[in-house]
Design a protein around this motif. Sequence first.
Motif, PDB file in Angstrom:
ATOM      1  N   UNK A  40       0.807  -1.218   0.000  1.00  0.00           N
ATOM      2  CA  UNK A  40       0.000   0.000   0.000  1.00  0.00           C
ATOM      3  C   UNK A  40       0.843   1.272   0.000  1.00  0.00           C
ATOM      4  N   UNK A  41       2.169   1.119  -0.064  1.00  0.00           N
ATOM      5  CA  UNK A  41       3.059   2.281  -0.068  1.00  0.00           C
ATOM      6  C   UNK A  41       2.764   3.164  -1.284  1.00  0.00           C
ATOM      7  N   UNK A  42       3.021   4.462  -1.176  1.00  0.00           N
ATOM      8  CA  UNK A  42       2.658   5.383  -2.259  1.00  0.00           C
ATOM      9  C   UNK A  42       3.289   5.054  -3.604  1.00  0.00           C
ATOM     10  N   UNK A  43       4.526   4.578  -3.611  1.00  0.00           N
ATOM     11  CA  UNK A  43       5.193   4.312  -4.883  1.00  0.00           C
ATOM     12  C   UNK A  43       6.371   3.359  -4.661  1.00  0.00           C
ATOM     13  N   UNK A  44       7.029   3.015  -5.761  1.00  0.00           N
ATOM     14  CA  UNK A  44       8.139   2.071  -5.704  1.00  0.00           C
ATOM     15  C   UNK A  44       9.308   2.619  -4.886  1.00  0.00           C
ATOM     16  N   UNK A  45       9.577   3.892  -5.002  1.00  0.00           N
ATOM     17  CA  UNK A  45      10.687   4.466  -4.246  1.00  0.00           C
ATOM     18  C   UNK A  45      10.450   4.368  -2.745  1.00  0.00           C
ATOM     19  N   UNK A 119       7.923  -8.624  -4.178  1.00  0.00           N
ATOM     20  CA  UNK A 119       7.208  -7.641  -3.360  1.00  0.00           C
ATOM     21  C   UNK A 119       6.029  -8.309  -2.654  1.00  0.00           C
ATOM     22  N   UNK A 120       5.261  -9.077  -3.412  1.00  0.00           N
ATOM     23  CA  UNK A 120       4.105  -9.746  -2.822  1.00  0.00           C
ATOM     24  C   UNK A 120       4.533 -10.870  -1.881  1.00  0.00           C
TER      25      UNK A 120
END
Length: 336
Positions: A40-45, A119-120
Amino acid sequence: MTEYLPVILPLVWAAILAVGVFIYVLLDGFDLGLGVLFPFAPNHRCRDAMMNSVAPYWDGNETWLVLGGGGLLAAFPLAYSLLLPALYLPLILMLAGLILRGVAFEFRYKADTSRWMWDWAFAGGSTLAALMQGGAVGAFIQGFEVKDNAYAGGPFDWLTPFVLVTAVALVSGYVLLACGWMIMKGDEELRDWAYKVGRYAIVAVGAFIVIFSLWTPLMHEDIAARWFTLGNIVMLSPVPILTALSVVGVWYALEQRWKHVPFLLSVVIFLLCYTGLAVSLFPFIIPPDVTIWDAAAAPESQLFMLYGAIPLVPIILGYTAYSYYSMWHVKDHGYH
């Protein structure tokens, strides 16, 4: 002096294990919480920054889990022999989640086109481990069926509504710790997001504290008597009062956008809830019937192991503290 050893040594070992488990819950709690929030983080960075913030510590945090499990086997073998069959499924799933998370740490760093999969895997392993830890705590609180010093229940006796709610409650606590961690360690974008998520987390944690403060005494008459007799209400009142103040304090600190206070007060909440659990269940190591003295190894065995624990525990504490101190300001650990 030796005649008091059968009484004193189980108390000493119970304290050592209690401290070890609490340190594990705190240290591994915030990085499991990061894993729960990871998708749920805003973006990849931001996801890279989240993983980098725990990269130097996550595997060392699990040292305390090993200490707790090994210490339980050595100091309280009866408790170990009862807990494992009672919690076989949640413990196996917890270990599977921890393994999946550890593999994802390394493979995500090296992957390119398949990074989304890791990531998952990181998020799924973290969430599974956190849920199963909460499930084990809930099953421990509700108690186990013991007959002739052996577990007499079935493999799914632990799976009850109380346990399911406890699992979600612990995850919400881990998420709160993770938000506090990101506020301390993240950049401005990640902190802004953590402040927002932290408000939802503290509301959930506060609600679950109220739920369990009412539900647990209803399940166990002994716990109700311990907390709600007139003398004990006065003596134990600082625990719920300080817990309520800490919950309000976390909310206020998030609103004021303080940097370190949300995490520190979240630690206080965990400590107070842990204290409340200890007050409710002591001296039972396998509720509702097996005490720490019933489950203890021979005094000679406990004393022999204590000679090793006396230098070992401070060493583990020392290198844990040094690793956090030495790596605190390092931003990039290669997990991106």
